[in-house]
Design a protein around this motif. Structure first.
Motif, PDB file in Angstrom:
ATOM      1  N   PRO A 165       2.167  -0.791  59.879  1.00 54.36           N
ATOM      2  CA  PRO A 165       3.424  -0.852  59.124  1.00 54.36           C
ATOM      3  C   PRO A 165       4.646  -0.552  59.980  1.00 54.36           C
ATOM      4  CG  PRO A 165       1.762   0.369  57.889  1.00 54.36           C
ATOM      5  CD  PRO A 165       1.203   0.138  59.266  1.00 54.36           C
ATOM      6  N   GLU A 166       4.474   0.303  60.985  1.00 54.91           N
ATOM      7  CA  GLU A 166       5.601   0.707  61.812  1.00 54.91           C
ATOM      8  C   GLU A 166       6.185  -0.434  62.647  1.00 54.91           C
ATOM      9  OE1 GLU A 166       2.862   4.307  61.348  1.00 54.91           O
ATOM     10  OE2 GLU A 166       2.650   2.146  61.672  1.00 54.91           O
ATOM     11  N   TRP A 167       5.393  -1.508  62.849  1.00 54.07           N
ATOM     12  CA  TRP A 167       5.862  -2.584  63.715  1.00 54.07           C
ATOM     13  C   TRP A 167       7.043  -3.334  63.113  1.00 54.07           C
ATOM     14  CZ3 TRP A 167       5.573  -3.632  68.592  1.00 54.07           C
ATOM     15  CH2 TRP A 167       6.030  -4.879  69.051  1.00 54.07           C
ATOM     16  N   ALA A 168       7.162  -3.348  61.804  1.00 49.66           N
ATOM     17  CA  ALA A 168       8.210  -4.123  61.156  1.00 49.66           C
ATOM     18  C   ALA A 168       9.585  -3.825  61.731  1.00 49.66           C
ATOM     19  CB  ALA A 168       8.196  -3.853  59.649  1.00 49.66           C
ATOM     20  N   ALA A 169       9.880  -2.556  61.945  1.00 47.70           N
ATOM     21  CA  ALA A 169      11.209  -2.166  62.432  1.00 47.70           C
ATOM     22  C   ALA A 169      11.466  -2.653  63.854  1.00 47.70           C
ATOM     23  CB  ALA A 169      11.366  -0.654  62.356  1.00 47.70           C
ATOM     24  N   VAL A 170      10.413  -2.838  64.643  1.00 49.86           N
ATOM     25  CA  VAL A 170      10.586  -3.246  66.034  1.00 49.86           C
ATOM     26  C   VAL A 170      11.225  -4.626  66.115  1.00 49.86           C
ATOM     27  CG1 VAL A 170       9.407  -3.768  68.207  1.00 49.86           C
ATOM     28  CG2 VAL A 170       8.674  -1.816  66.824  1.00 49.86           C
ATOM     29  N   ALA A 230      10.510  -1.987  81.045  1.00 49.30           N
ATOM     30  CA  ALA A 230       9.856  -1.243  79.971  1.00 49.30           C
ATOM     31  C   ALA A 230      10.523   0.117  79.781  1.00 49.30           C
ATOM     32  CB  ALA A 230       8.372  -1.076  80.281  1.00 49.30           C
ATOM     33  N   GLN A 231      10.807   0.782  80.887  1.00 50.99           N
ATOM     34  CA  GLN A 231      11.452   2.093  80.812  1.00 50.99           C
ATOM     35  C   GLN A 231      12.827   1.982  80.161  1.00 50.99           C
ATOM     36  OE1 GLN A 231      12.077   3.973  84.623  1.00 50.99           O
ATOM     37  NE2 GLN A 231      12.211   6.010  83.722  1.00 50.99           N
ATOM     38  N   GLN A 232      13.503   0.874  80.399  1.00 51.52           N
ATOM     39  CA  GLN A 232      14.853   0.661  79.874  1.00 51.52           C
ATOM     40  C   GLN A 232      14.876   0.577  78.344  1.00 51.52           C
ATOM     41  OE1 GLN A 232      17.344  -2.349  81.910  1.00 51.52           O
ATOM     42  NE2 GLN A 232      17.694  -3.262  79.892  1.00 51.52           N
ATOM     43  N   VAL A 233      13.802   0.049  77.737  1.00 53.59           N
ATOM     44  CA  VAL A 233      13.827  -0.190  76.291  1.00 53.59           C
ATOM     45  C   VAL A 233      12.887   0.723  75.497  1.00 53.59           C
ATOM     46  CG1 VAL A 233      14.403  -2.621  76.693  1.00 53.59           C
ATOM     47  CG2 VAL A 233      12.005  -1.976  76.290  1.00 53.59           C
ATOM     48  N   GLU A 234      12.062   1.513  76.168  1.00 56.81           N
ATOM     49  CA  GLU A 234      11.025   2.233  75.429  1.00 56.81           C
ATOM     50  C   GLU A 234      11.596   3.297  74.481  1.00 56.81           C
ATOM     51  OE1 GLU A 234       9.651   5.506  78.842  1.00 56.81           O
ATOM     52  OE2 GLU A 234       8.278   3.920  78.187  1.00 56.81           O
ATOM     53  N   ALA A 235      12.719   3.891  74.805  1.00 56.57           N
ATOM     54  CA  ALA A 235      13.300   4.894  73.906  1.00 56.57           C
ATOM     55  C   ALA A 235      13.679   4.256  72.571  1.00 56.57           C
ATOM     56  CB  ALA A 235      14.521   5.547  74.550  1.00 56.57           C
ATOM     57  N   GLU A 236      14.289   3.087  72.628  1.00 56.64           N
ATOM     58  CA  GLU A 236      14.667   2.390  71.399  1.00 56.64           C
ATOM     59  C   GLU A 236      13.432   1.920  70.634  1.00 56.64           C
ATOM     60  OE1 GLU A 236      16.658   0.580  68.287  1.00 56.64           O
ATOM     61  OE2 GLU A 236      17.354   2.054  69.751  1.00 56.64           O
ATOM     62  N   MET A 237      12.444   1.433  71.364  1.00 55.39           N
ATOM     63  CA  MET A 237      11.221   0.972  70.714  1.00 55.39           C
ATOM     64  C   MET A 237      10.497   2.133  70.035  1.00 55.39           C
ATOM     65  SD  MET A 237       8.408  -1.572  72.325  1.00 55.39           S
ATOM     66  CE  MET A 237       6.866  -1.986  71.517  1.00 55.39           C
ATOM     67  N   ASN A 238      10.427   3.262  70.712  1.00 53.23           N
ATOM     68  CA  ASN A 238       9.767   4.442  70.126  1.00 53.23           C
ATOM     69  C   ASN A 238      10.532   4.952  68.910  1.00 53.23           C
ATOM     70  OD1 ASN A 238       7.803   4.301  72.071  1.00 53.23           O
ATOM     71  ND2 ASN A 238       8.694   5.897  73.361  1.00 53.23           N
ATOM     72  N   LYS A 239      11.834   4.873  68.957  1.00 53.63           N
ATOM     73  CA  LYS A 239      12.667   5.283  67.807  1.00 53.63           C
ATOM     74  C   LYS A 239      12.313   4.438  66.597  1.00 53.63           C
ATOM     75  CE  LYS A 239      17.490   5.488  66.283  1.00 53.63           C
ATOM     76  NZ  LYS A 239      18.908   5.248  66.683  1.00 53.63           N
ATOM     77  N   ARG A 240      12.178   3.132  66.808  1.00 53.36           N
ATOM     78  CA  ARG A 240      11.860   2.234  65.700  1.00 53.36           C
ATOM     79  C   ARG A 240      10.438   2.455  65.190  1.00 53.36           C
ATOM     80  NH1 ARG A 240      14.937  -3.444  66.432  1.00 53.36           N
ATOM     81  NH2 ARG A 240      16.859  -2.664  67.361  1.00 53.36           N
ATOM     82  N   LEU A 241       9.518   2.726  66.102  1.00 49.27           N
ATOM     83  CA  LEU A 241       8.139   2.967  65.699  1.00 49.27           C
ATOM     84  C   LEU A 241       7.984   4.267  64.911  1.00 49.27           C
ATOM     85  CD1 LEU A 241       6.309   1.845  68.966  1.00 49.27           C
ATOM     86  CD2 LEU A 241       6.058   0.781  66.712  1.00 49.27           C
ATOM     87  N   SER A 242       8.956   5.142  65.017  1.00 44.34           N
ATOM     88  CA  SER A 242       8.878   6.422  64.305  1.00 44.34           C
ATOM     89  C   SER A 242       9.546   6.370  62.936  1.00 44.34           C
ATOM     90  CB  SER A 242       9.537   7.522  65.133  1.00 44.34           C
ATOM     91  OG  SER A 242      10.934   7.333  65.227  1.00 44.34           O
ATOM     92  N   GLN A 243      10.153   5.239  62.607  1.00 45.37           N
ATOM     93  CA  GLN A 243      10.848   5.151  61.325  1.00 45.37           C
ATOM     94  C   GLN A 243       9.864   5.158  60.170  1.00 45.37           C
ATOM     95  OE1 GLN A 243      13.480   1.764  61.327  1.00 45.37           O
ATOM     96  NE2 GLN A 243      14.637   2.487  63.097  1.00 45.37           N
ATOM     97  N   LYS A 244      10.242   5.845  59.119  1.00 49.82           N
ATOM     98  CA  LYS A 244       9.393   5.910  57.919  1.00 49.82           C
ATOM     99  C   LYS A 244       9.455   4.587  57.175  1.00 49.82           C
ATOM    100  CE  LYS A 244       8.307  10.273  58.376  1.00 49.82           C
ATOM    101  NZ  LYS A 244       6.932  10.726  58.619  1.00 49.82           N
ATOM    102  N   GLN A 245       8.294   4.189  56.638  1.00 56.33           N
ATOM    103  CA  GLN A 245       8.237   2.919  55.906  1.00 56.33           C
ATOM    104  C   GLN A 245       8.303   3.165  54.410  1.00 56.33           C
ATOM    105  OE1 GLN A 245       8.271   0.043  57.751  1.00 56.33           O
ATOM    106  NE2 GLN A 245       8.541   1.531  59.388  1.00 56.33           N
TER     107      GLN A 245
END
Length: 424
Positions: free
Chosen positions: A380-385, A409-424
């Motif tokens: 479910p967390e992938w949707a936000a990505v 990868a290092q350049q974008v991983e913070a944003e990607m991890n932020k999105r993966l942590s969003q509540k669904q």
């Protein structure tokens, strides 16, 4: 067919204890013709999905077998995530719904979908495994695979002939050699491939057996730094080197089929139905269009592809579970899956039905890659990505502009991890 993902919002607590769809243990189970006379089953289909002849045939067989009426309601892809999430939380939801295959985990996680384990046992023993994975969440069968589409190479036969190329490539290395011939022997652009054709890149990661996310403790985080992902990006970069397309745009900006229609492009990598867009822009191009399967590293295994399509599911809150099961058995039967494949060229849910695609060159080119295909991460967390701006697209552009895959990868991983942590 739109397959973008929007993060689904959480819903109120769902009805619990709903019997498995198609259960044979119910004391009041109905059976036989007219057993559901007077009932109406509501089905939501997405715009453009339910082919006219297919729908007519399914409706006739369903109403004849059950005595019930079938009410088909067409929905638009734009805004469907919120609309369906809300509908599944209500006391009177649609009974059967079409959902994008990669959206299934988000709806299943809210409790909105019924468990279809009995249906799988009854009619799904030979569903294509790569398609069925997107119908399973947390080990349970929450949907049934209906159809998929995947990318192929659409090429200009005249340009290939002008370059002296005979036949079509069976391996990735052969494909690169053909593109080099077009580059050296014609004035055409060998391949139109923008830098952010993300779903083609996803297919390459599938071919490398790479995972875009990984578990870190109890949460998912970016796995873009994995060398396997980097290897997939290196392949993409090689393909993109044959293209003059912008590195910071996707295949819809501009529509790549309209670029192909000008007759100055050797090939594009896209959906078979994009030929219609090209022909509409330039009817004369039709005679020059050919298709072939995206070749892999070896001739015996096509390239990995993203399988975009739809599942059918039963609302957990539906009070017509048995009737819904009857509909699912009919709609997903070999008879109607085969009819759908023949009518519109969608890949059916069983490999044994692939013969129904004969005569449709784009579908015939797509079908060999289905068994080895896959999807985006089924969480479910992938949707936000994938919400714009997609950090994976930013990663791709960074690599194409000179960064190493690891640095990108290092350049974008913070944003990607932020999105993966969003509540669904």
């Amino acid at each position: 067919m739109k397959r973008g993902l929007i993060a689904a919002t959480s819903v109120a607590a769902m009805l619990v204890g709903v019997a498995g769809c198609g259960s044979s243990d119910s004391d009041d189970k109905k059976s036989g013709a007219d057993s559901f006379k007077g009932d109406t089953l509501t089905v939501w289909f997405m715009s453009g999905s339910n082919a006219p002849k297919w729908t007519k045939g399914v409706k006739a067989d369903f109403e004849k077998k059950t005595g019930a009426k079938l009410k088909v309601e067409i929905q638009e892809w734009n805004g469907i995530q919120q609309k369906l999430t809300t509908a599944l939380s209500e006391t009177n939801p649609p009974d059967v719904v079409e959902i994008g295959n990669t959206q299934t985990p988000a709806y299943a996680a809210t409790g909105g979908l019924a468990d279809l384990a009995d249906l799988k046992k009854g009619i799904g023993a030979d569903w294509t495994e790569s398609m069925n994975k997107a119908a399973v969440y947390d080990g349970k069968q929450y949907a049934a695979p209906w159809y998929v589409l995947n990318r192929v190479v659409m090429y200009n036969k005249k340009i290939w002939a002008d370059a002296g190329i005979k036949g079509t490539p069976k391996t990735r290395a052969e494909f690169f050699k053909d593109l080099e011939k077009i580059n050296s022997k014609t004035e055409a652009e060998p391949l139109y491939l923008p830098g952010q054709n993300w779903y083609f890149f996803d297919g390459l990661t599938i071919g490398q057996n790479a995972q875009l996310v990984k578990k870190d403790g109890g949460k998912y985080v970016s796995n873009l730094a994995d060398p396997k992902v980097g290897a997939a990006m290196d392949v993409y970069k090689k393909y993109q080197s044959f293209s003059e397309a912008p590195k910071d745009k996707d295949e819809a900006t501009p529509q790549q089929a309209e670029v192909f229609a000008k007759g100055k492009t050797g090939a594009i990598i896209g959906m078979g139905y994009e030929a219609g867009t090209a022909i509409k822009a330039n009817p004369k191009i039709e005679k020059d269009i050919g298709y072939f399967t995206i070749p892999g590293e070896t001739a015996d295994k096509p390239e990995g592809v993203f399988l975009g399509g739809s599942n059918l599911a039963v609302a957990a809150g539906s009070e017509k579970q048995e009737l819904a099961a009857e509909f699912m058995k009919i709609a997903l039967s070999d008879k109607h899956e085969g009819a759908m494949a023949e009518e519109v060229g969608n890949t059916p849910n069983k490999e044994s039905l692939m013969t129904e695609l004969k005569g449709n060159p784009a579908a015939e080119a797509a079908s060999p890659a289905v068994a080895g295909g896959g999807t985006t991460p089924l969480i479910p967390e992938w949707a936000a990505v994938e919400n714009p701006p997609n950090p994976v697209k930013s990663y791709m552009t960074a690599v194409l502009n000179g960064k190493s895959p690891a640095a990108a990868a290092q350049q974008v991983e913070a944003e990607m991890n932020k999105r993966l942590s969003q509540k669904q």
